[in-house]
Design an enzyme around this catalytic site. Structure first.
Site, short mmCIF file in Angstrom:
data_model
loop_
_atom_site.label_atom_id
_atom_site.label_comp_id
_atom_site.label_asym_id
_atom_site.label_seq_id
_atom_site.Cartn_x
_atom_site.Cartn_y
_atom_site.Cartn_z
N ASN A 213 65.02 36.85 64.03
CA ASN A 213 66.28 37.23 64.54
C ASN A 213 67.34 37.43 63.67
O ASN A 213 66.97 37.68 62.54
CB ASN A 213 66.70 35.70 65.17
CG ASN A 213 66.95 34.38 64.14
OD1 ASN A 213 67.81 34.42 63.26
ND2 ASN A 213 65.91 33.64 64.14
N ASP A 282 62.77 29.49 68.71
CA ASP A 282 62.24 28.72 69.89
C ASP A 282 60.75 28.79 70.24
O ASP A 282 60.13 27.90 70.88
CB ASP A 282 63.34 29.03 71.13
CG ASP A 282 64.75 28.60 70.79
OD1 ASP A 282 64.49 27.55 69.99
OD2 ASP A 282 65.48 29.12 71.43
N LYS A 292 45.91 43.11 60.82
CA LYS A 292 47.04 43.84 61.27
C LYS A 292 46.59 44.30 62.71
O LYS A 292 45.33 44.99 62.80
CB LYS A 292 47.41 45.15 60.61
CG LYS A 292 48.49 45.82 61.19
CD LYS A 292 48.90 47.02 60.33
CE LYS A 292 49.99 47.93 61.07
NZ LYS A 292 50.11 49.06 60.54
N PHE A 326 74.52 23.72 65.40
CA PHE A 326 75.06 24.90 65.70
C PHE A 326 74.31 25.39 67.16
O PHE A 326 73.39 24.99 67.55
CB PHE A 326 74.54 25.93 64.76
CG PHE A 326 75.71 25.74 63.69
CD1 PHE A 326 75.67 24.80 62.97
CD2 PHE A 326 76.57 26.99 63.46
CE1 PHE A 326 76.64 24.84 61.80
CE2 PHE A 326 77.42 27.04 62.34
CZ PHE A 326 77.43 25.81 61.46
N LYS A 340 74.07 21.18 75.15
CA LYS A 340 73.36 20.99 74.11
C LYS A 340 73.77 19.91 73.25
O LYS A 340 72.70 18.96 72.69
CB LYS A 340 73.56 22.36 73.28
CG LYS A 340 72.30 22.96 72.55
CD LYS A 340 72.60 24.34 72.24
CE LYS A 340 72.18 25.34 73.04
NZ LYS A 340 72.11 26.72 72.61
N LYS A 344 70.73 16.99 72.85
CA LYS A 344 70.01 17.11 71.45
C LYS A 344 70.48 15.66 70.91
O LYS A 344 69.88 15.16 69.88
CB LYS A 344 70.37 18.10 70.69
CG LYS A 344 69.90 19.39 71.38
CD LYS A 344 69.62 20.36 70.46
CE LYS A 344 69.21 21.79 70.87
NZ LYS A 344 68.09 22.53 69.99
N1 CTP Z 1 66.98 24.26 66.58
C1 CTP Z 1 66.34 23.43 66.05
N2 CTP Z 1 64.81 23.75 66.58
C2 CTP Z 1 64.56 24.61 67.24
C3 CTP Z 1 65.68 25.53 67.78
C4 CTP Z 1 66.90 25.38 67.21
O1 CTP Z 1 66.69 22.45 65.14
N3 CTP Z 1 63.25 24.78 67.46
C5 CTP Z 1 68.68 23.86 66.14
C6 CTP Z 1 69.21 24.94 65.64
O2 CTP Z 1 69.23 24.87 64.24
C7 CTP Z 1 70.94 24.61 66.02
C8 CTP Z 1 70.45 24.05 67.47
O3 CTP Z 1 69.23 23.67 67.46
O4 CTP Z 1 71.60 23.61 65.23
C9 CTP Z 1 70.90 24.81 68.60
O5 CTP Z 1 69.98 26.16 68.75
P1 CTP Z 1 69.80 27.13 69.81
O6 CTP Z 1 69.00 27.99 69.47
O7 CTP Z 1 71.41 27.40 70.39
O8 CTP Z 1 69.33 25.75 71.01
P2 CTP Z 1 68.12 25.75 71.94
O9 CTP Z 1 67.71 24.36 71.97
O10 CTP Z 1 67.06 26.71 71.45
O11 CTP Z 1 68.97 26.37 73.27
P3 CTP Z 1 68.88 27.76 73.76
O12 CTP Z 1 68.09 27.37 75.14
O13 CTP Z 1 70.00 28.10 74.16
O14 CTP Z 1 68.11 28.72 72.95
#
Ligand code: CTP
Length: 421
Positions: A213, A282, A292, A326, A340, A344
């Protein structure tokens, strides 16, 4: 300590020489940078002789295109100075600063420096009072630039009114006060052991490709530096970045979301505060190819979800450990951020609206909303380093509120966010 005096092109440019002297009397190492127009009023040689340093007048001063150090001089200067004071600041310079135009050494330096910036405007009274100038001043003040307003009196243009450069001693005193504030910044995190995640994780597809990303890691690294400078013990769990770890921070390098999860859980028992600034994948490929993958028509990647480290951190933390997440959102940021936060179970979410141009991913600047169960505190656009301190201010305020709450067993009265400055 090193102070850079920026001189722009107004008749008051000659007074910058007196300012240099006044700052030197405070045992400061003074350097000078001049705009092109300023050099019409005063010769760079004047400042070179006073300071004993080369005066920086152009981004292309050395015209040595084979020397990368020369090309990066504005960045080196920006990083190495403890304060930037611009006196006099003309209407044109204020406009360029307010709008992020970096077309000479001084304006580039302004954008690139994490140091405090002070400006002392000087111009004709009508130029000063013009709504455009006043709007630019308001923009700069909102970004944390310290404005040393002009004084009233007879002006060089023959008019009488506001526009005369603030008294040189007043400017010098303001610079010294700013430096003292910075130096004596409270060690208000000396009791904290902070775990910070940063960077963007990489999920391998095969030995040469990965799912990644756009995270640069700059926000997480700025938070680590700020917390460390405020006396905290800091462990940075970092996915790959181009950045150098801040001095004094312990670093655990990781690659994947799973490695980050393991590192966070390993260090969680020692942490009093966890800040999850990393952009964590995610999803990861369900199978990583051992070799490869060859080009042979369309392929389908099967993805599986990664573990949500933030949620797991909240569940496994010891009592008293604060957890801040974040959220980078592209639409309906407040609504998604609130969702969120609740989902969370974090104590706060730092909400970034990444659809805004010029801030966020890869940029050195950012703006955010610090979201808690009861409040949404707007942190306007500023450098990521300055934002890091503002975020930590809010985290400590949250900690104080929670302590108070557990002591008295009742809701404390919250002050307005502006009370904390
Ligand atoms: N985060 C995490 N573990 C993951 C994904 C995200 O701990 N597998 C944490 C990130 O470090 C951040 C927070 O969760 O502090 C929010 O991340 P974000 O990608 O915005 O949240 P998601 O739960 O993945 O929601 P979205 O559906 O918007 O992607």
């Amino acid at each position: 300590m090193k102070v850079i005096v920026g001189v722009s092109g107004g008749i008051a440019a000659y007074k910058a020489a007196e300012l240099v002297r006044a700052l030197q009397q405070q045992a400061l190492d003074v350097h000078v940078t001049m705009t092109e127009a300023a050099q019409q009023f005063v010769q760079p040689l004047t400042f070179a002789a006073l300071t004993g340093h080369r005066v920086l007048t152009s981004l292309w001063q050395d015209a040595d295109h084979s020397n990368p150090d020369a090309a990066m001089e504005h960045i080196a200067e920006a990083q190495s100075c403890d304060a930037l004071v611009i006196a006099p600041a003309t209407a044109d310079l204020l406009a360029r600063m307010a709008h992020g135009i970096a077309n000479d050494f001084l304006t580039t330096l302004y954008l690139a420096t994490p140091a405090p910036v002070l400006v002392a405007p000087a111009m004709n009274v009508q130029m000063w009072e013009h709504p455009a100038t006043q709007a630019n001043i308001a923009i700069l003040a909102a970004r944390g630039v310290q404005i040393l307003p002009p004084e009233s009196g007879a002006l060089a243009c023959g008019m009488v009114g506001s526009g005369r450069l603030a008294d040189v001693e007043t400017i010098a005193r303001a610079v010294v006060a700013t430096l003292h504030r910075r130096q004596n910044r409270k060690q208000d995190m000396a009791q904290e052991t902070v775990l910070i995640t940063a960077g963007g994780t990489r999920e391998p597809i095969d030995p040469v490709r990965y799912l990644g990303n756009r995270s640069s890691g700059k926000m997480g690294y700025a938070l680590a530096e700020a917390a460390q400078q405020r006396g905290a013990r800091v462990r940075l769990i970092s996915a790959p970045t181009q950045l150098q770890a801040p001095a004094g921070c312990a670093v655990t390098p990781v690659l994947t979301a799973e490695q980050m999860r393991a590192a966070v859980l390993e260090h969680l028992p020692q942490a009093t505060l966890v800040i999850k600034a990393a952009a964590v994948a995610d999803f990861r490929p369900r199978i990583t190819a051992g070799q490869k993958i060859k080009r042979s028509g369309p392929i389908t990647l099967e993805l599986e979800p990664t573990g949500d480290i933030l949620s797991e951190t909240v569940q496994r933390r010891l009592p008293g450990t604060l957890v801040v997440g974040f959220a980078a959102e592209t639409n309906d940021p407040l609504e998604h951020g609130r969702g969120k936060l609740a989902r969370k179970g974090a104590d706060a979410i730092v909400l970034n609206d990444v659809s805004r141009a010029g801030i966020g991913f890869e940029s050195d600047r950012n703006a955010a909303t610090f979201l808690t169960e009861s409040r949404a505190i707007d942190l306007p656009e500023m450098s990521k380093r300055a934002l890091a301190d503002r975020i930590l201010d809010e985290v400590l305020a949250l900690r104080r509120d929670k302590n108070l709450l557990s002591e008295v067993g009742a809701m404390p009265t919250r002050r307005a966010p502006t009370d904390r400055g």
